[in-house]
Design a protein around this motif. Structure first.
Motif, mmCIF file in Angstrom:
data_model
loop_
_atom_site.group_PDB
_atom_site.id
_atom_site.type_symbol
_atom_site.label_atom_id
_atom_site.label_comp_id
_atom_site.label_asym_id
_atom_site.label_seq_id
_atom_site.Cartn_x
_atom_site.Cartn_y
_atom_site.Cartn_z
ATOM 1 N N PHE A 10 -24.662 -30.162 13.295
ATOM 2 C CA PHE A 10 -24.002 -31.368 12.801
ATOM 3 C C PHE A 10 -24.141 -31.414 11.285
ATOM 4 O O PHE A 10 -24.991 -30.749 10.704
ATOM 5 N N TYR A 11 -23.260 -32.188 10.667
ATOM 6 C CA TYR A 11 -23.260 -32.340 9.217
ATOM 7 C C TYR A 11 -24.131 -33.521 8.809
ATOM 8 O O TYR A 11 -24.288 -34.482 9.555
ATOM 9 N N ILE A 12 -24.661 -33.442 7.593
ATOM 10 C CA ILE A 12 -25.404 -34.562 7.028
ATOM 11 C C ILE A 12 -24.798 -34.921 5.679
ATOM 12 O O ILE A 12 -24.635 -34.059 4.813
ATOM 13 N N LEU A 13 -24.434 -36.186 5.524
ATOM 14 C CA LEU A 13 -23.969 -36.684 4.241
ATOM 15 C C LEU A 13 -25.195 -37.131 3.456
ATOM 16 O O LEU A 13 -25.832 -38.122 3.803
ATOM 17 N N ARG A 14 -25.525 -36.420 2.395
ATOM 18 C CA ARG A 14 -26.793 -36.618 1.685
ATOM 19 C C ARG A 14 -26.731 -37.778 0.692
ATOM 20 O O ARG A 14 -26.916 -37.614 -0.519
ATOM 21 N N ASP A 15 -26.531 -38.974 1.205
ATOM 22 C CA ASP A 15 -26.555 -40.145 0.338
ATOM 23 C C ASP A 15 -27.964 -40.439 -0.169
ATOM 24 O O ASP A 15 -28.129 -41.267 -1.068
ATOM 25 N N ASP A 16 -28.955 -39.780 0.404
ATOM 26 C CA ASP A 16 -30.311 -39.943 -0.105
ATOM 27 C C ASP A 16 -30.479 -39.299 -1.479
ATOM 28 O O ASP A 16 -31.488 -39.521 -2.151
ATOM 29 N N GLN A 310 -24.925 -32.032 21.305
ATOM 30 C CA GLN A 310 -25.134 -31.150 22.455
ATOM 31 C C GLN A 310 -23.949 -31.176 23.414
ATOM 32 O O GLN A 310 -23.601 -30.164 24.019
ATOM 33 N N ASP A 311 -23.319 -32.346 23.563
ATOM 34 C CA ASP A 311 -22.234 -32.498 24.522
ATOM 35 C C ASP A 311 -20.863 -32.591 23.865
ATOM 36 O O ASP A 311 -19.854 -32.691 24.552
ATOM 37 N N GLU A 312 -20.834 -32.564 22.530
ATOM 38 C CA GLU A 312 -19.570 -32.764 21.833
ATOM 39 C C GLU A 312 -18.827 -31.444 21.639
ATOM 40 O O GLU A 312 -19.380 -30.484 21.118
ATOM 41 N N LYS A 313 -17.577 -31.411 22.066
ATOM 42 C CA LYS A 313 -16.771 -30.201 21.955
ATOM 43 C C LYS A 313 -15.599 -30.373 20.992
ATOM 44 O O LYS A 313 -15.291 -29.485 20.209
ATOM 45 N N SER A 314 -14.939 -31.553 21.047
ATOM 46 C CA SER A 314 -13.721 -31.743 20.271
ATOM 47 C C SER A 314 -13.946 -32.381 18.907
ATOM 48 O O SER A 314 -13.142 -32.206 17.996
ATOM 49 N N SER A 315 -15.026 -33.137 18.744
ATOM 50 C CA SER A 315 -15.292 -33.828 17.483
ATOM 51 C C SER A 315 -16.443 -33.172 16.743
ATOM 52 O O SER A 315 -17.297 -32.518 17.347
ATOM 53 N N ILE A 316 -16.451 -33.360 15.427
ATOM 54 C CA ILE A 316 -17.625 -32.967 14.663
ATOM 55 C C ILE A 316 -18.526 -34.187 14.532
ATOM 56 O O ILE A 316 -18.067 -35.331 14.590
ATOM 57 N N VAL A 317 -19.808 -33.955 14.378
ATOM 58 C CA VAL A 317 -20.785 -35.030 14.252
ATOM 59 C C VAL A 317 -21.297 -35.053 12.813
ATOM 60 O O VAL A 317 -21.669 -34.005 12.260
ATOM 61 N N VAL A 318 -21.288 -36.225 12.205
ATOM 62 C CA VAL A 318 -21.740 -36.392 10.827
ATOM 63 C C VAL A 318 -22.777 -37.500 10.781
ATOM 64 O O VAL A 318 -22.503 -38.638 11.185
ATOM 65 N N MET A 319 -23.956 -37.183 10.304
ATOM 66 C CA MET A 319 -24.997 -38.187 10.106
ATOM 67 C C MET A 319 -24.969 -38.656 8.656
ATOM 68 O O MET A 319 -24.989 -37.855 7.730
ATOM 69 N N LEU A 320 -24.912 -39.971 8.462
ATOM 70 C CA LEU A 320 -25.025 -40.536 7.125
ATOM 71 C C LEU A 320 -26.502 -40.772 6.831
ATOM 72 O O LEU A 320 -27.157 -41.588 7.477
#
Length: 344
Positions: A10-16, A310-320
């Motif tokens: 998954f991606y992380i948007l590094r606003d930190d 783990q269960d995502e196939k069609s979407s990307i996951v991005v954590m802010l």
């Protein structure tokens, strides 16, 4: 961030990393407020928060950088050792510690203190007053105010956590940026994950994504309140936003239920409590990925993002990544055993 065994990421948007001291969602929430503060010749800001409030530290630093005075009402007693966000607030702003019984009535507390700062000749405004009255502001009065003696003050009250509709504009700018074709684009399904303290950041992401017609889903991990209260805050923010910005493309009649999903954290607890093993988990993540999360806020988003991917196939996951790095110092004071017993 990859997990080698499952081969998922998954991606992380590094606003930190936005600012050494004003990072994460605190910087985003102040994004629209600070220019208005300067335009309206505000001299002092009054706000409040917990002892280790990242919000009050962000306000203090941002004000100091602009030549403004900040007044920070912190809940509880002064700690024996100033550290983390508490130290930053003290170094950059004017800190007052307020008994919890008085702090419970925040609006009265803020107004009373703002009146003291303003003095007999000063003026006091709430943040929403600037927005709702900006088109009818008497220019002559503004010019008159700018020529006043330096002893007269214009004091602005900012709610705890900057949890006002104005804060949503910062998330609009972020979503517009991310939706560019060379980044996330406008067509790709995205599952955003964000830890929710007040929930303002999550609502801002959701409102902005819906306004732009993006196929995004905001997964807000509830940390400090009940689902009922988060939904109430969501409705309140949307109503205020629609009233304050009637010319926006956002329509208050749109259904946000499909856009924002309020979810429980994997390991529920009373807010402010750190569970056994969580500091060790934060250390493990830092050593393996170079990303520092804290057990109070961002670890919850990390865990949810790891589960979703783990269960995502069609979407990307991005954590802010909402920041909070300096909060680790305060936690080290409160939970000494968790930090002194760190092991490989």
């Amino acid at each position: 961030m990859s997990k080698s065994k499952q081969g998922s990421s998954f991606y992380i948007l590094r606003d930190d990393l936005l600012h050494p001291l004003v990072n994460g969602n605190k910087a985003r929430k102040l994004d629209a407020l600070l220019p208005l503060v300067e335009d309206h010749k505000v001299t002092d800001l009054v706000t409040c928060g917990g002892c280790q409030s990242a919000h009050t530290a962000a306000v203090a630093v941002s004000c100091a950088e602009r030549g403004l005075r900040s007044h920070l009402l912190l809940r509880g007693e002064q700690p024996d050792v100033l550290t983390g966000y508490n130290l930053v607030s003290t170094m950059y702003g004017n800190v007052q510690y307020v008994p919890r019984s008085r702090y419970a009535n925040r609006e009265e507390m803020l107004r009373t203190y703002a009146d003291l700062v303003a003095g007999e000749d000063g003026t006091v405004l709430w943040a929403k007053d600037i927005v709702e009255g900006r088109d009818t502001m008497d220019v002559a009065k503004m010019d008159d105010f700018s020529s006043m003696k330096t002893s007269r003050r214009k004091v602005l009250i900012v709610n705890e956590g900057a949890g006002d509709a104005l804060a949503l504009l910062g998330m609009f700018r972020l979503v517009q940026h991310l939706s560019q074709d060379h980044l996330l684009g406008k067509k790709r399904p995205v599952k955003f994950v964000v830890d929710a303290g007040t929930g303002t950041t999550a609502v801002g992401l959701g409102v902005a994504a819906m306004s732009l017609g993006l196929p995004w889903e905001i997964n807000a991990v509830m940390l400090a309140d009940t689902l009922k209260n988060y939904k109430r805050h969501e409705d309140h923010l949307i109503a205020d936003f629609s009233r304050q910005f009637p010319g926006s493309v956002f329509c208050s009649g749109l259904d946000m239920n499909q856009m924002i999903k309020w979810i429980d954290r994997q390991h529920p607890r009373k807010f402010g409590k750190v569970l056994e093993g969580e500091v060790e988990m934060c250390r493990k993540i830092a050593q393996e990925t170079g990303v520092l999360v804290d057990p109070m806020y961002t670890l919850a988003a990390w865990e949810t993002a790891t589960e979703l991917v783990q269960d995502e196939k069609s979407s990307i996951v991005v954590m802010l990544h909402t920041g909070g790095t300096l909060g680790m110092f305060g936690l080290a004071q409160r939970y000494k055993s968790c930090f002194t017993n760190l092991k490989d």
